[in-house]
Design a protein around this motif. Structure first.
Motif, PDB file in Angstrom:
ATOM      1  N   UNK A 182      31.168  51.145   6.597  1.00  0.00           N
ATOM      2  CA  UNK A 182      31.886  50.519   5.488  1.00  0.00           C
ATOM      3  C   UNK A 182      30.930  49.942   4.453  1.00  0.00           C
ATOM      4  N   UNK A 183      29.765  49.497   4.902  1.00  0.00           N
ATOM      5  CA  UNK A 183      28.767  49.045   3.937  1.00  0.00           C
ATOM      6  C   UNK A 183      28.292  50.208   3.074  1.00  0.00           C
ATOM      7  N   UNK A 184      28.061  51.345   3.690  1.00  0.00           N
ATOM      8  CA  UNK A 184      27.605  52.517   2.942  1.00  0.00           C
ATOM      9  C   UNK A 184      28.699  53.054   2.021  1.00  0.00           C
ATOM     10  N   UNK A 185      29.948  53.011   2.481  1.00  0.00           N
ATOM     11  CA  UNK A 185      31.055  53.536   1.678  1.00  0.00           C
ATOM     12  C   UNK A 185      31.337  52.663   0.459  1.00  0.00           C
ATOM     13  N   UNK A 186      31.187  51.348   0.606  1.00  0.00           N
ATOM     14  CA  UNK A 186      31.354  50.401  -0.512  1.00  0.00           C
ATOM     15  C   UNK A 186      32.692  50.586  -1.219  1.00  0.00           C
ATOM     16  N   UNK A 187      33.780  50.579  -0.439  1.00  0.00           N
ATOM     17  CA  UNK A 187      35.094  50.886  -0.988  1.00  0.00           C
ATOM     18  C   UNK A 187      35.506  50.021  -2.159  1.00  0.00           C
ATOM     19  N   UNK A 188      35.557  48.700  -1.971  1.00  0.00           N
ATOM     20  CA  UNK A 188      36.007  47.831  -3.058  1.00  0.00           C
ATOM     21  C   UNK A 188      35.031  47.873  -4.230  1.00  0.00           C
ATOM     22  N   UNK A 189      33.738  47.826  -3.941  1.00  0.00           N
ATOM     23  CA  UNK A 189      32.740  47.851  -5.016  1.00  0.00           C
ATOM     24  C   UNK A 189      32.808  49.142  -5.819  1.00  0.00           C
ATOM     25  N   UNK A 190      33.219  50.241  -5.165  1.00  0.00           N
ATOM     26  CA  UNK A 190      33.261  51.529  -5.863  1.00  0.00           C
ATOM     27  C   UNK A 190      34.267  51.533  -7.009  1.00  0.00           C
ATOM     28  N   UNK A 191      35.271  50.659  -6.940  1.00  0.00           N
ATOM     29  CA  UNK A 191      36.241  50.557  -8.035  1.00  0.00           C
ATOM     30  C   UNK A 191      35.524  50.225  -9.343  1.00  0.00           C
ATOM     31  N   UNK A 192      34.436  49.459  -9.235  1.00  0.00           N
ATOM     32  CA  UNK A 192      33.670  49.012 -10.400  1.00  0.00           C
ATOM     33  C   UNK A 192      32.401  49.840 -10.596  1.00  0.00           C
ATOM     34  N   UNK A 193      32.389  51.030  -9.971  1.00  0.00           N
ATOM     35  CA  UNK A 193      31.242  51.941 -10.046  1.00  0.00           C
ATOM     36  C   UNK A 193      29.979  51.260  -9.523  1.00  0.00           C
ATOM     37  N   UNK A 194      30.125  50.637  -8.351  1.00  0.00           N
ATOM     38  CA  UNK A 194      29.014  49.926  -7.729  1.00  0.00           C
ATOM     39  C   UNK A 194      28.826  50.353  -6.281  1.00  0.00           C
ATOM     40  N   UNK A 195      27.585  50.271  -5.816  1.00  0.00           N
ATOM     41  CA  UNK A 195      27.230  50.350  -4.406  1.00  0.00           C
ATOM     42  C   UNK A 195      27.011  48.937  -3.886  1.00  0.00           C
ATOM     43  N   UNK A 196      26.660  48.831  -2.609  1.00  0.00           N
ATOM     44  CA  UNK A 196      26.352  47.531  -2.031  1.00  0.00           C
ATOM     45  C   UNK A 196      24.852  47.277  -2.009  1.00  0.00           C
ATOM     46  N   UNK A 197      24.508  46.045  -2.281  1.00  0.00           N
ATOM     47  CA  UNK A 197      23.183  45.519  -1.973  1.00  0.00           C
ATOM     48  C   UNK A 197      23.399  44.454  -0.902  1.00  0.00           C
ATOM     49  N   UNK A 198      22.644  44.524   0.184  1.00  0.00           N
ATOM     50  CA  UNK A 198      22.797  43.553   1.268  1.00  0.00           C
ATOM     51  C   UNK A 198      21.494  42.782   1.420  1.00  0.00           C
ATOM     52  N   UNK A 199      21.596  41.468   1.287  1.00  0.00           N
ATOM     53  CA  UNK A 199      20.465  40.576   1.514  1.00  0.00           C
ATOM     54  C   UNK A 199      20.682  39.801   2.807  1.00  0.00           C
ATOM     55  N   UNK A 200      19.583  39.483   3.477  1.00  0.00           N
ATOM     56  CA  UNK A 200      19.655  38.667   4.689  1.00  0.00           C
ATOM     57  C   UNK A 200      18.711  37.481   4.546  1.00  0.00           C
ATOM     58  N   UNK A 201      19.116  36.364   5.153  1.00  0.00           N
ATOM     59  CA  UNK A 201      18.279  35.160   5.206  1.00  0.00           C
ATOM     60  C   UNK A 201      17.752  35.029   6.627  1.00  0.00           C
ATOM     61  N   UNK A 202      16.440  34.973   6.751  1.00  0.00           N
ATOM     62  CA  UNK A 202      15.786  34.997   8.056  1.00  0.00           C
ATOM     63  C   UNK A 202      14.994  33.712   8.264  1.00  0.00           C
ATOM     64  N   UNK A 203      15.008  33.229   9.499  1.00  0.00           N
ATOM     65  CA  UNK A 203      14.220  32.055   9.862  1.00  0.00           C
ATOM     66  C   UNK A 203      13.733  32.238  11.289  1.00  0.00           C
ATOM     67  N   UNK A 204      12.428  32.238  11.462  1.00  0.00           N
ATOM     68  CA  UNK A 204      11.881  32.437  12.799  1.00  0.00           C
ATOM     69  C   UNK A 204      12.277  33.762  13.407  1.00  0.00           C
ATOM     70  N   UNK A 205      12.309  34.815  12.608  1.00  0.00           N
ATOM     71  CA  UNK A 205      12.650  36.177  13.028  1.00  0.00           C
ATOM     72  C   UNK A 205      14.105  36.321  13.462  1.00  0.00           C
ATOM     73  N   UNK A 206      14.917  35.345  13.134  1.00  0.00           N
ATOM     74  CA  UNK A 206      16.346  35.406  13.440  1.00  0.00           C
ATOM     75  C   UNK A 206      17.132  35.386  12.137  1.00  0.00           C
ATOM     76  N   UNK A 207      18.089  36.308  12.013  1.00  0.00           N
ATOM     77  CA  UNK A 207      18.931  36.325  10.822  1.00  0.00           C
ATOM     78  C   UNK A 207      19.909  35.156  10.884  1.00  0.00           C
ATOM     79  N   UNK A 208      19.939  34.377   9.813  1.00  0.00           N
ATOM     80  CA  UNK A 208      20.843  33.235   9.732  1.00  0.00           C
ATOM     81  C   UNK A 208      22.075  33.537   8.886  1.00  0.00           C
TER      82      UNK A 208
END
Length: 359
Positions: A182-208
């Motif tokens: 679903x992240x790759x498909x980007x269904x809702x974002x595609x309505x606006x001619x967009x893909x997804x960008x996914x950011x992660x916040x990491x602390x001590x090698x653990x995603x927060x």
């Protein structure tokens, strides 16, 4: 005379072509790519009306499980509802909708989500639901905290992504594969001619936390983006919202459900607009919904039958009898006054519908 039926494997190409004809313009990704669950022969849920062997009307149907504080709700969503312009005003969509209702009832789902709010749905008992706070964030409104290392999603993050998704008490059920698909498909974002960008916040090698937002297919001078999905620590999510502006965004709209109070607290200094959820919902079977919500009501409220049209609600030794329709209003909108302190129970906190699982 039209033929109405479940689509077969060979019909789905016609379905995506019809949806593209109705909804897409030059530069859009095909609906068949953006909404893989809607056009899935493997799921085999969607319905169509055929004239002389040609698909002329279509309703996409997708099953899902929704988790609400320990309760597991069996639900369906409809989307990509379309009719060939040459075959409109013949009642095709309404006939298909009745078949959808029958399918949902046979499947044991208690609610049906609809991405639209057209009269055809409202006349069939669909109604508005949910409350949210909408924020439009501008450059400089938020700064990323130094506490976290912020980066783009990597191929090694999926176990931790699934953990962040799973730890949300109110959520759609999402496997690792569904998250990726679903992240790759980007269904809702595609309505606006967009893909997804996914950011992660990491602390001590653990995603927060993680944040998925829309980015245009092609470079644009002005980028007005939307947040699609997030999970994790609210402070880390706020940092990710600030970090998103490193991608030269002009604005970033985020719709925060009213029940996500901790994230709203992190954004309390920003202007907000209080809105209903987009789309509508239909309670298909009230008794079944109450049964599926049982774990959510535990230690909060008991509900029992008085007769086929009324229920008794009991809280801390107090009780009130209300009609089934009034109870539905409580469940979906929380606006019905019943003389009891139920604001911590109703409305039921359904997930925001325009996330990864948007149909």
């Amino acid at each position: 005379m039209a033929e109405y039926r479940l689509l077969q494997e060979e019909d789905f190409k016609q379905a995506s072509d019809l949806a593209d004809k109705v909804f897409r313009k030059a530069g859009h990704v095909s609906m068949g790519i953006a909404f893989p669950q809607v056009f899935s022969p493997a799921l085999n849920q969607s319905y169509g009306a055929f004239a002389d062997g040609k698909l002329v009307s279509f309703i996409g149907l997708v099953p899902s499980l929704i988790h609400i504080d320990g309760a597991e709700i069996q639900a369906y969503s409809i989307g990509a509802v379309c009719t060939d312009p040459a075959y409109r005003r013949q009642g095709l969509g309404n006939t298909l909708l009745q078949m959808i209702f029958e399918h949902v009832n046979k499947s044991g789902a208690s609610v049906l989500f609809i991405s639209g709010d057209l009269p055809i749905y409202l006349k069939q008992g669909c109604t508005f639901y949910g409350k949210m706070n909408q924020y439009t964030i501008r450059p400089g409104d938020l700064e990323a905290e130094d506490t976290y290392s912020i980066r783009e999603l990597s191929p090694y993050d999926w176990f931790q992504m699934r953990k962040l998704s799973h730890n949300r008490t109110i959520r759609y059920e999402q496997s690792i594969y569904e998250l990726a698909l679903l992240n790759d498909a980007a269904g809702f974002a595609s309505i606006f001619k967009m893909n997804h960008k996914v950011l992660v916040a990491e602390k001590g090698r653990e995603l927060k936390a993680f944040l998925a937002f829309g980015m245009p297919y092609q470079k644009q001078e002005v980028i007005d983006s939307r947040v699609v999905e997030w999970g994790g620590d609210p402070l880390a999510v706020r940092s990710l919202l600030g970090a998103a502006f490193t991608y030269e965004l002009n604005s970033l709209v985020v719709n925060v459900p009213a029940f996500e109070k901790e994230l709203s607290d992190q954004l309390e200094f920003l202007p907000k607009t209080e809105l209903q959820y987009p789309g509508t919902i239909k309670v298909m079977n009230l008794d079944l919904l109450l049964s599926q919500l049982g774990p959510y009501f535990e230690n909060k409220l008991t509900i029992s039958d008085v007769d086929e049209n009324h229920k008794e609600l009991k809280v801390n030794g107090n009780s009130v009898i209300i009609g089934n329709q009034e109870l539905e209003e409580l469940i979906l909108k929380g606006t019905k006054e019943v003389g009891m302190p139920l604001q911590d129970v109703f409305p039921i906190p359904f997930p925001f519908p325009q996330g990864l699982n948007y149909v």
